[in-house]
Every structure is written in C-alpha cells, then in structure tokens.
Write an enzyme that holds these catalytic residues in place. Structure first.
Site, PDB file in Angstrom:
ATOM      1  N   ASP A 256       3.476  -8.847  32.866  1.00  0.00           N
ATOM      2  CA  ASP A 256       2.978  -8.756  31.490  1.00  0.00           C
ATOM      3  C   ASP A 256       1.986  -9.894  31.237  1.00  0.00           C
ATOM      4  O   ASP A 256       2.062 -10.947  31.865  1.00  0.00           O
ATOM      5  CB  ASP A 256       4.157  -8.845  30.522  1.00  0.00           C
ATOM      6  CG  ASP A 256       3.782  -8.464  29.101  1.00  0.00           C
ATOM      7  OD1 ASP A 256       2.708  -7.852  28.909  1.00  0.00           O
ATOM      8  OD2 ASP A 256       4.556  -8.772  28.185  1.00  0.00           O
ATOM      9  N   GLU A 257       1.053  -9.699  30.303  1.00  0.00           N
ATOM     10  CA  GLU A 257       0.069 -10.723  29.908  1.00  0.00           C
ATOM     11  C   GLU A 257      -0.628 -11.310  31.143  1.00  0.00           C
ATOM     12  O   GLU A 257      -0.771 -12.524  31.293  1.00  0.00           O
ATOM     13  CB  GLU A 257       0.744 -11.839  29.103  1.00  0.00           C
ATOM     14  CG  GLU A 257       1.482 -11.378  27.853  1.00  0.00           C
ATOM     15  CD  GLU A 257       0.550 -10.956  26.717  1.00  0.00           C
ATOM     16  OE1 GLU A 257      -0.669 -10.862  26.946  1.00  0.00           O
ATOM     17  OE2 GLU A 257       1.050 -10.705  25.602  1.00  0.00           O
TER      18      GLU A 257
END
Length: 666
Positions: free
Chosen positions: A213-214
């Site tokens: 994620d991110e």
C-alpha cells in the site's frame, strides 16, 4: 464479489499474471481493492494465509486492512496472514534471523530520542538541535542504503561532514547495546538477504505474494527489500499514486515508481480514476492544479457525485482575522446545515499555524482534536516505563539501564554512572555486566556500587518473572516496588501528576490486554511496543473539528474542509521556492484539495507575522492554477452587515452562553 467493483478495480483484484502496479487516485477505493485481492487469493486461488503479505505504512492502515479482509472472508482475519507495516515486517525478519544479523533474539529497538542522545554523546554532548540534524543525516543515509564508508565520500556541507565522522561510531554503539534503530528494521533485512541466499529463499517461500500500500512513499531500502522478497517471480501488487507523493523530506523516493518499469519490464499498470469521495468541482480544481506537474503516469480523477458547491477562496487581513473567520464560518455552517463538528477539518502547511486557530475555536466553544500531535510514547512517564521493559528484555541496553536506575533516583547519581561507564567502556561491557565484575569496585565507591548491585538484582528478579507471569501483574508489582506513583506526586503538581499516573495505568492496562489477547509475556511484548500506536486512544466518536497538517491529513476525508494559509512562502513553502522544488508542494496542495467531499474553503492572508515582523503576502500560485471556476470571496468591505447564517450562529452562541451561566434554580 465483483458486482460492487468498477472495471479497473475488478481487473486489479484479479490480475495475477505478473507484477502489477495499481495507480489509485485519491478516493478511488484502493484499500477495498487490496482487501478484495487478499480475499481472492485466499478464497479462489488456493493461497495459504501464511504465504500472503500486505504491507502498509501505518499501524492504523494495517488494522483497517485486517478488518476489511475479515469482513470479506467470514468475520475474522485468517490465521497466519501477514498484514503489517514495513517496519513490523522487518522486525519479524530480524527476530527470526537474529543470529545471522549478529544480534541476540531480545535486542532493543531505539526510538528517535534515544538515537539523538547517542549522537549527542558521541559528538561530545552536542547541542540537541545539532544532534538532531546529525542523526537526521545518518538516518537519510541508512534509508538510502549508504554505508559509513560511502557516506564519507558524499559530504557536501558541514553537517554531512560531521555526521560522516560520527556514523561508524554510531553503528558500533548500536551493536554494543545489542540494539537497532528504526532504519535498521529495513536495512538489516536488506543486507541479510543480499549476503545470505538461504535466508532470502526462506522468506521468498514464506511470502509468496505481496501487496504494498502507498507504494509512492517507499524509500530506497524498502524498494530493495521488496525486490529481494519477490525475486524474479514478481508476485506482487503495488498500489500507489504519484500525485500524492509528499514524503521526499523523510526519504521517500518517487523514482521507485519509474524503477518498477525498469526492473520488471512485464509490469501491468492499472489506473483507478473514478473518485468516490468528492464533488466534480473539487476534483476539477485538483486535476487542474496537479496538471502543472511533470507526470510519471497520466491520470485524471472523475466522479459521479454531481457538480457540487463552488470552491471558495477568501482573503483575510492577517492570521488572527483568518482564525476568527474560519471559526465563525464553521459555527454558522454547522448551525445552518445541522451537521456535526467532526464533519469539518482545518488543514495547514505547518504546525505553528494551529495556535491561533485553537484560540478562536476555544473562544467560540467549538470542540476540536489535533492529528499528528505528541505520540503517547513520547511522554516522559511512558518512556520511563518503557525503559524498564527494554532493560528486562535486554540487560545490555545501556540507555534503558541509565533511565531505569535514575528514575526514580535511588542514591545513584551521574558521578556513579560515569565511573561505572568508564570501567564498562574499558572492558567493552554493558553497564549491567560491568556492575558484576570484581574490577568495578576499583572505580565505583563501595556504597554506590552496592546500590547498583541491588538495582541489578531487582531487575534480574523482575526479568525472571516477566518471562513467565502475566504482563499486567509484573508491571503493577514493578511500579509498586519502585514507588513510581509516589515519585510522580513528589516531583510534579497534583493535577499534572494525576494525568501522568493515569497515562501510566492506561499503558499498563493496554499492555495487559495485549498480553492476554496474544498469549504473550511481557518480554515477548516488549519488542513490538516501539512499533505500536497508542494514538488510537483518541475517541472515534468524539464530535470535534479536526485540525491537521497536510502531511498528517493524507488518507483522511471530511465533508467540509478549510485549507488555510494558501499563500506564497507558506504553501508553497519558501524553502521549496528557493530550492525550486515546487512539484512536491503542488502534490501537497492536491492532497489537501482531495480531502474534501462536499465543500472546500481556502483562505490566505494579506499580511502575516513572520519572525516577529509583519510582511505583505500574495495568494499562492496554486489558487490561480485551480482555474476560473473557483469563487473568489473578496470581502473588501469588512464592516458589511453579517449574513443571515452568521447572525444566526452568533445568536445561537449567545443563547448557549446564557444557558450555561444560568444556575439550576433559575
């Protein structure tokens, strides 16, 4: 499962033919896509939960991911599934491979304050501000996987030169303490996997599919760890947004997005451009601003939420007027729309902007909460308790030893510790070990040495108990034995001592629950404490306006957003203007705009006090970049009559104040 997904989301969820990059615009449902892909891997592709890992950047994001997965697969998180932060994964690897990393299993994790203290000590008690700069430079090198030898070749200013001289001693000190810093939690696994093929293959086989994620927030070391774990298979899905890359200042490297295409030529890129959060006017403003940046990938957000309210820009006389206007506007808007205070957020570039806002919110009796404030673990009383936990887990942790033996003081002062430290340094021992050598008696007076040995004997007793007894019981007995509550009340005013003791008891209760739930002893819990977040103690049901920096607001969303201080020199920041680094500031503006769901207000000041001097200000270039659809609220006639909604809000505030002043018998 696929009914609720749009076409790109569905493709991202099901694509398994190779490495995949999902470019997820703000509010495009990326967390749901990751959770659904995990459910798909487990439910339809035959993956064991133990072979799937999802890596996030915050504990909060990891918990949200676990909850979403649990809802999708029957109510509870599958046993063995890895959903954690990069640093938690690194900790898990080091703990499992401690011997290969040159560490004992119960090593210590040092926080920022500890590492700054080590740097200050090595530098000869350097002033704290300088020590922070030196530590920051060393941290940046470690994030970029730059060794001490390489750092010496990269110096370009006095701070870097000083940091390069300290770097080797800093690393030796960490190893002597059997300790690691936060950067080591990534760097040590990277080095291990580069040098030890057996360990690398062991973890590649353990984590057969990774979701990140991110991704745009990864640094060089994290990217290398990802590459080593996925190897040539490229069995991963990276989810990120180059338009929201706002953490270069702490080591994030947006080039990692470009590098993916180089290292994995077969990379599949899927774009999520439908926004489920904001109105069309808000998204149009965001798209126009970010279009001025050079793009790695072209992407444009769109929404089915309707055109929405105009984005409004208001100029203010100065920061005091800005704070008053925002507070009054929120009170009026809430009164008119019967909304909640928690529906509003005030966002700003720097923490210093919050002070005047807080004053005005208090003046108008508006409740608020600040994101990104002091961490629970930064409080002195919590650091006191954590020092004891670290010492029980690792008696060679000298920083923990010093804090535990001096708070509360037990007749052992700086002179005694300095004498023991001199002997320990000469013998290449920890302070704990040195206290038990016969030779220490030649350096430390008998009475003081006896007090030190009583302390170590007590610590040894608590250490034995901490390995087998419930965490809460051991901690309660420890705090009682050292009379910590009494010490707090003897060194602080009653109200402050009560607050500190309540924090300590909350912490002990929390640890006790963690121990019971996870079936872990205090010793087993200690290493994970440094990675835990007690900020979740904030009441999610608290009805208050949210105050946050733009950096802290990333990942959040609110019906109504007030973005203040949108002027040249502040947003974009003057240092970024001087260094011609406007792109990241523009991404920060984009993040701020896309936090808003229904309404967005921007303010800027004609004059602002900086460094004690009042200076003339200009509206930020980003306002012009938002396009002509933005409504400029130039209230030149400041003495104009109040609007109906403002009048109602002030009347409501007056009535509430009168009600509060009435005595019960009135």
């Amino acid at each position: 499962m696929s009914v609720q997904l749009n076409a790109p989301q569905r493709e991202a969820t099901r694509y398994l033919d190779g490495p995949c990059l999902v470019l997820a615009g703000a509010g495009s449902g990326k967390t749901g896509v990751i959770a659904r892909k995990i459910a798909y891997l487990l439910g339809e592709c035959g993956f064991s939960p133990a072979n799937v890992g999802a890596i996030t950047f915050t504990n909060k994001a990891a918990r949200e991911m676990q909850e979403r997965v649990a809802r999708l697969v029957g109510g509870r998180t599958p046993e063995g599934l890895t959903v954690c932060t990069f640093h938690a994964l690194g900790l898990r690897i080091i703990r499992s491979e401690a011997r290969h990393c040159g560490l004992k299993p119960q090593f210590s994790i040092l926080d920022a304050a500890d590492t700054v203290q080590i740097v200050a000590d090595i530098a000869g008690d350097a002033e704290k501000g300088i020590a922070k700069q030196l530590q920051w430079q060393i941290s940046a090198w470690k994030n970029a996987m730059v060794s001490p030898a390489e750092a010496a070749q990269r110096v370009n200013d006095d701070i870097a030169a000083a940091a390069a001289r300290l770097y080797p001693d800093y690393e030796r000190t960490l190893r002597a303490y059997q300790a690691v810093d936060f950067d080591d939690l990534i760097a040590l696994p990277v080095r291990l996997f580069e040098e030890n093929a057996e360990a690398r293959e062991r973890w590649q086989n353990r984590l057969r599919y990774l979701l990140i994620d991110e991704y745009q927030d990864t640094n060089r070391a994290q990217y290398r760890l990802l590459r080593q774990l996925t190897d040539v298979r490229g069995a991963f899905t990276a989810v990120g947004d180059d338009d929201q890359a706002i953490y270069a200042w702490r080591g994030a490297d947006i080039e990692n997005l470009r590098q993916l295409q180089v290292d994995f030529p077969q990379l599949k890129v899927i774009k999520l451009e439908q926004n489920y959060r904001s109105s069309r006017r808000i998204l149009d403003a965001a798209n126009r601003v970010i279009a001025h940046n050079d793009k790695i990938f072209e992407k444009k957000l769109w929404s089915e939420h309707g055109i929405g309210e105009p984005v409004i820009v208001t100029d203010c006389h100065n920061a005091e007027h800005e704070a008053e206007w925002v507070a009054t506007k929120i009170a009026a808007h809430k009164f008119q729309h019967r909304s909640r205070f928690r529906d509003y957020a005030i966002l700003y570039r720097g923490n210093h902007q919050a002070r005047l806002i807080e004053q005005q919110l208090r003046n108008q009796h508006i409740p608020y909460v600040i994101s990104g404030g002091q961490s629970f673990f930064e409080r002195a009383e919590i650091r006191d308790v954590v020092a004891w936990l670290r010492l029980l887990a690792n008696e060679d942790d000298d920083l923990a030893f010093i804090r535990a033996i001096t708070v509360p003081r037990r007749g052992i002062g700086a002179t005694t510790i300095e004498a023991l430290g001199g002997y320990a340094g000469h013998r290449h021992l920890s302070l704990y070990a040195a206290a038990h050598e016969e030779g220490s008696a030649e350096h430390v007076p008998a009475r003081q040495l006896e007090a030190v040995r009583q302390f170590t004997a007590f610590a040894a007793t608590m250490q034995r108990r901490a390995r087998i007894e419930p965490a809460a019981r051991v901690l309660a007995d420890l705090l009682a034995a050292i009379a910590y509550e009494t010490w707090l009340f003897s060194h602080h005013a009653n109200r402050e001592a009560e607050t500190k003791w309540r924090n300590v008891t909350d912490f002990v209760d929390w640890l006790g629950r963690r121990g019971d739930e996870d079936g872990k002893t205090l010793i087993e819990l200690t290493q994970t404490i440094a990675l835990a977040s007690m900020l979740d103690k904030e009441d999610p049901d608290f009805d208050g306006v949210q105050l946050a920096t733009l950096h802290a607001a990333k990942g959040l969303e609110f019906p109504h957003v007030f973005l203040i201080g949108v002027e040249e020199g502040l947003l974009p920041h003057q240092s970024c203007i001087d260094e011609e680094k406007i792109d990241e500031e523009r991404r920060l503006m984009y993040v701020g705009i896309t936090r808003a769901q229904r309404s967005l207000h921007l303010t800027w000041c004609k004059r602002r006090k900086t460094g004690g001097e009042l200076r003339e200000c200009e509206p930020s270039r980003f306002i012009a970049e938002m396009g002509e659809d933005v409504q400029i609220n130039d209230r030149a006639q400041r003495n104009a009559p109040l609007s109906k909604e403002e009048s109602r809000a002030r009347l409501a505030g007056l009535m509430a104040m009168l009600d509060a002043r009435r005595t019960p018998d009135q």
